[in-house]
Design a protein around this motif. Structure first.
Motif, PDB file in Angstrom:
ATOM      1  N   ALA A 285       1.477   7.354  -6.341  1.00 46.96           N
ATOM      2  CA  ALA A 285       0.371   8.295  -6.591  1.00 46.96           C
ATOM      3  C   ALA A 285       0.675   9.724  -6.130  1.00 46.96           C
ATOM      4  CB  ALA A 285      -0.890   7.792  -5.899  1.00 46.96           C
ATOM      5  N   LEU A 286       1.663   9.878  -5.253  1.00 49.08           N
ATOM      6  CA  LEU A 286       1.916  11.206  -4.673  1.00 49.08           C
ATOM      7  C   LEU A 286       2.302  12.272  -5.702  1.00 49.08           C
ATOM      8  CD1 LEU A 286       3.596  10.456  -1.221  1.00 49.08           C
ATOM      9  CD2 LEU A 286       1.592  11.902  -1.637  1.00 49.08           C
TER      10      LEU A 286
ATOM     11  N   ARG B 173       2.116   1.911  -3.497  1.00 50.69           N
ATOM     12  CA  ARG B 173       1.058   2.525  -4.315  1.00 50.69           C
ATOM     13  C   ARG B 173       0.881   3.999  -3.932  1.00 50.69           C
ATOM     14  NH1 ARG B 173      -4.301  -0.952  -4.668  1.00 50.69           N
ATOM     15  NH2 ARG B 173      -4.719   0.735  -6.132  1.00 50.69           N
ATOM     16  N   GLU B 174       0.967   4.299  -2.640  1.00 40.57           N
ATOM     17  CA  GLU B 174       0.847   5.689  -2.169  1.00 40.57           C
ATOM     18  C   GLU B 174       1.975   6.541  -2.741  1.00 40.57           C
ATOM     19  OE1 GLU B 174       0.771   8.287   2.007  1.00 40.57           O
ATOM     20  OE2 GLU B 174       1.080   6.100   2.074  1.00 40.57           O
TER      21      GLU B 174
ATOM     22  N   ALA C 126       1.813  16.571   1.788  1.00 37.31           N
ATOM     23  CA  ALA C 126       2.097  15.581   0.748  1.00 37.31           C
ATOM     24  C   ALA C 126       3.586  15.529   0.430  1.00 37.31           C
ATOM     25  CB  ALA C 126       1.290  15.906  -0.518  1.00 37.31           C
TER      26      ALA C 126
ATOM     27  N   ARG D 216      -0.802  13.539  -7.239  1.00 36.00           N
ATOM     28  CA  ARG D 216      -1.609  14.277  -6.265  1.00 36.00           C
ATOM     29  C   ARG D 216      -1.026  15.660  -6.003  1.00 36.00           C
ATOM     30  NH1 ARG D 216      -5.060  14.970  -2.406  1.00 36.00           N
ATOM     31  NH2 ARG D 216      -4.469  15.641  -0.311  1.00 36.00           N
TER      32      ARG D 216
ATOM     33  N   ARG E  38       5.289  13.709   3.283  1.00 34.17           N
ATOM     34  CA  ARG E  38       5.023  12.270   3.195  1.00 34.17           C
ATOM     35  C   ARG E  38       5.827  11.654   2.064  1.00 34.17           C
ATOM     36  NH1 ARG E  38       4.137   7.668   5.747  1.00 34.17           N
ATOM     37  NH2 ARG E  38       2.695   6.244   4.662  1.00 34.17           N
ATOM     38  N   TRP E  39       5.898  12.318   0.936  1.00 32.52           N
ATOM     39  CA  TRP E  39       6.668  11.819  -0.213  1.00 32.52           C
ATOM     40  C   TRP E  39       8.138  11.663   0.164  1.00 32.52           C
ATOM     41  CZ3 TRP E  39      10.686  14.038  -3.040  1.00 32.52           C
ATOM     42  CH2 TRP E  39      11.029  13.387  -4.230  1.00 32.52           C
TER      43      TRP E  39
ATOM     44  N   ASN F  43       0.821  -1.210   0.000  1.00 32.51           N
ATOM     45  CA  ASN F  43       0.000   0.000   0.000  1.00 32.51           C
ATOM     46  C   ASN F  43       0.857   1.263   0.000  1.00 32.51           C
ATOM     47  OD1 ASN F  43      -2.429  -1.324  -0.052  1.00 32.51           O
ATOM     48  ND2 ASN F  43      -2.670  -1.366   2.179  1.00 32.51           N
ATOM     49  N   GLU F  44       1.998   1.227   0.699  1.00 31.84           N
ATOM     50  CA  GLU F  44       2.883   2.394   0.728  1.00 31.84           C
ATOM     51  C   GLU F  44       3.520   2.631  -0.639  1.00 31.84           C
ATOM     52  OE1 GLU F  44       4.381   2.639   5.365  1.00 31.84           O
ATOM     53  OE2 GLU F  44       5.288   1.151   4.023  1.00 31.84           O
TER      54      GLU F  44
END
Length: 285
Positions: free
Chosen positions: A222-223, A218-219, A271, A226, A274-275, A215-216
């Motif tokens: 996607a960042l 995929r996150e 974001a 986003r 987090r990235w 999941n990370e």
């Protein structure tokens, strides 16, 4: 000073051509230019001839008026009406120029520093005349109070050849600039706070958990998309806040637009942080 205010006026009027790009002008513009009239004053002419050459009457806003009565509106006594221009003081000359300006059938007025050398009486008169003027007014002035009393929009030099248009007078423009400065400072402060937090989070992660989960991953993938979408929304909101039409047509929307812009800027900072955390873990893993 030196930003190009007078040059911009001359571009609008067609007196000079742009080095690049195009200027689109209306086909039915009738322009009266205060600065040009100053250079055209014949010192030997009587005041009545300056205002209405060869006629005792002048037409103002569709109304026929005797030239001496018209000059009286500009604080000239009847006995002065037939005096030559050369007998006038500097302040009286400016008053005569204003009388001549408003006697012209024009739908565009251009005033470049009109308040220079005006006495208080003439300044009050000018403000009153401009308040009742139905056409378009282009005004260059360093007199901030005069601008606030007269104008409904401000075109401000913003450096690097860029000009911004704002609803309201000088004080309103100052308020917008102060808000923009505060917003930029908040964004910078948020970025400064996010960097140590991201670094601390990366350091605190146990070595065995450096590997990203499904999941990370995929996150992380996607960042970028986003962040790009948030930055696009940020640019759109900033453009709306810089558009005078928002303040004229939908002033009730301004608080919501500002609030959304602040929220978007916070989301961008989060974001990015987090990235950075995920990217650091991915590189380490």
């Amino acid at each position: 000073n030196g930003a190009g205010k007078t040059t911009l006026l001359k571009l609008i009027l067609g007196e000079v051509e742009p080095d690049e790009g195009t200027v689109r002008r209306g086909t039915r513009q009738t322009v009266a230019y205060f600065d040009q009239l100053r250079a055209q004053l014949d010192p030997e002419l009587p005041l009545t001839e300056v205002i209405s050459p060869g006629s005792e009457y002048v037409e103002i806003a569709g109304e026929r008026k005797h030239v001496i009565g018209y000059l009286g509106d500009f604080l000239f006594a009847p006995q002065r009406a037939r005096s030559p221009v050369k007998s006038l003081s500097g302040g009286e000359r400016n008053r005569l120029l204003l009388a001549r300006l408003f006697a012209r059938p024009a739908n565009v007025l251009v005033l470049d520093e009109p308040t220079n050398d005006l006495d208080i009486e003439t300044l009050d008169l000018l403000e009153e005349l401009l308040a009742g003027y139905d056409g378009t007014l282009f005004l260059v002035s360093h007199d901030r109070a005069f601008l606030d009393n007269v104008v409904t929009q401000v075109i401000a030099a913003e450096g690097d050849g860029r000009w911004g248009e704002y609803a309201g007078g000088y004080q309103e423009w100052q308020r917008v600039q102060a808000e923009r400065t505060a917003e930029r400072e908040l964004a910078r402060e948020a970025a400064r706070r996010a960097q140590p937090a991201a670094a601390a989070a990366a350091k605190a992660t146990p070595a065995r958990s450096n590997k990203l989960s499904f999941n990370e991953k995929r996150e992380l993938e996607a960042l970028p998309e986003r962040i790009a979408a948030l930055e696009e929304e940020q640019a759109t909101l900033q453009a709306r806040l810089g558009d005078p039409a928002l303040y004229q047509q939908a002033p009730q929307d301004v608080p919501q637009v500002k609030a959304r812009l602040e929220a978007v800027e916070g989301e961008i900072e989060a974001a990015l942080a987090r990235w950075e955390v995920l990217e650091t873990r991915a590189d380490a893993g």
